[in-house]
Design a protein around this motif. Structure first.
Motif, PDB file in Angstrom:
ATOM      1  N   GLU A  47     172.814 111.463  39.774  1.00 42.65           N
ATOM      2  CA  GLU A  47     172.441 110.328  39.864  1.00 42.65           C
ATOM      3  C   GLU A  47     171.700 110.189  37.973  1.00 42.65           C
ATOM      4  O   GLU A  47     170.126 111.416  38.052  1.00 42.65           O
ATOM      5  N   ARG A  50     168.734 106.130  35.999  1.00 43.22           N
ATOM      6  CA  ARG A  50     168.723 104.529  37.046  1.00 43.22           C
ATOM      7  C   ARG A  50     167.402 103.821  36.519  1.00 43.22           C
ATOM      8  O   ARG A  50     166.330 104.278  34.929  1.00 43.22           O
ATOM      9  N   THR A  95     174.542 104.010  39.784  1.00 38.23           N
ATOM     10  CA  THR A  95     174.869 104.018  41.077  1.00 38.23           C
ATOM     11  C   THR A  95     176.090 103.022  42.007  1.00 38.23           C
ATOM     12  O   THR A  95     175.804 103.518  43.222  1.00 38.23           O
ATOM     13  N   ASP A 162     170.509 106.356  48.131  1.00 43.03           N
ATOM     14  CA  ASP A 162     169.092 106.571  47.330  1.00 43.03           C
ATOM     15  C   ASP A 162     168.972 107.430  48.325  1.00 43.03           C
ATOM     16  O   ASP A 162     167.813 108.652  47.006  1.00 43.03           O
ATOM     17  N   TRP A 165     169.236 110.251  45.353  1.00 42.26           N
ATOM     18  CA  TRP A 165     167.939 110.454  44.050  1.00 42.26           C
ATOM     19  C   TRP A 165     167.096 110.664  44.535  1.00 42.26           C
ATOM     20  O   TRP A 165     166.754 111.843  43.690  1.00 42.26           O
ATOM     21  N   LYS A 168     166.176 114.798  44.297  1.00 42.20           N
ATOM     22  CA  LYS A 168     166.923 115.660  43.253  1.00 42.20           C
ATOM     23  C   LYS A 168     165.329 116.294  43.215  1.00 42.20           C
ATOM     24  O   LYS A 168     165.898 118.187  42.613  1.00 42.20           O
TER      25      LYS A 168
END
Length: 222
Positions: A47, A50, A95, A162, A165, A168
């Motif tokens: 992603e 967010r 997401t 999550d 995320w 990353k």
């Protein structure tokens, strides 16, 4: 008895986001390059942003509009692929779309979902942040769209998204699309011809490590 060599498939890890236009053309380019090669794609959600990070709004950004017309559109045309700049203002967070990826993946259709979701966004110009649109994608894949909506509401796959995320920073990726083959990182868009060279070069490196064990002969374990 002489054991035959076991065929080994090269895996390419792909780090990508649905709202990244270079990821869209990049996936098509790579897919064309590997059509007749023993290559598998290992997709990883990445992603870009967010909440509370502001959403991107290309429809009101002259720089992005110009880049689409002068760079992205010609790239897609060279691949024979339809590509539109989605008339969605602003573009969605992804997401929920990546929760859809994990729902499809557990049914064995993860990569099919990725390709169709890209097409729905960049060809049909539908809002992939909308659960109704995501359900339509599931239905097109022959999956249970109603069950997906229940899973989305319950947050069944939120922990997986999550986790991606939160990982990353550890990945050290500077931009997407990013690809990894045998630990080597390849960044950005490459033409199908460039990809074939990259893949074949990596195959030669792998073949250089042939060994024989009690289980048979083949490439050395990584």
């Amino acid at each position: 008895m002489i054991r035959t060599e076991r065929r080994r498939v090269m895996k390419i890890s792909v780090y990508s986001d649905f709202v990244c236009p270079f990821c869209y053309v990049g996936l098509y380019s790579l897919s064309q390059a590997m059509a007749d090669l023993d290559v598998e794609l290992d997709f990883h959600p990445y992603e870009l942003r967010r909440f509370p990070t502001p959403k991107v709004d290309p429809m009101h950004d002259e720089k992005r509009l110009k880049r689409f017309d002068e760079v992205l559109k010609p790239m897609a045309e060279s691949l024979g692929v339809e590509m539109n700049l989605p008339m969605i203002s602003p573009h969605p967070y992804t997401t929920d779309a990546f929760q859809g990826y994990y729902f499809a993946k557990q049914a064995g259709k993860g990569l099919d979902y990725v390709k169709l979701t890209f097409d729905v966004f960049y060809q049909q110009q539908k809002d992939i942040g909308n659960p109704v649109v995501l359900r339509e994608i599931m239905d097109q894949l022959g999956l249970d769209g109603a069950a997906f909506l229940k899973a989305l509401e319950a947050g069944t796959y939120r922990s997986e998204v999550d986790r991606d995320w939160e990982a990353k920073a550890e990945l050290g990726i500077q931009g997407i699309p990013t690809y990894r083959i045998h630990g080597e990182e390849i960044r950005g868009y490459h033409t199908p011809q460039e990809w074939r060279t990259i893949i074949l070069d990596q195959a030669e490196k792998t073949m250089a490590g042939m060994v024989c064990t009690s289980e048979g002969c083949g490439p050395a374990a990584e």
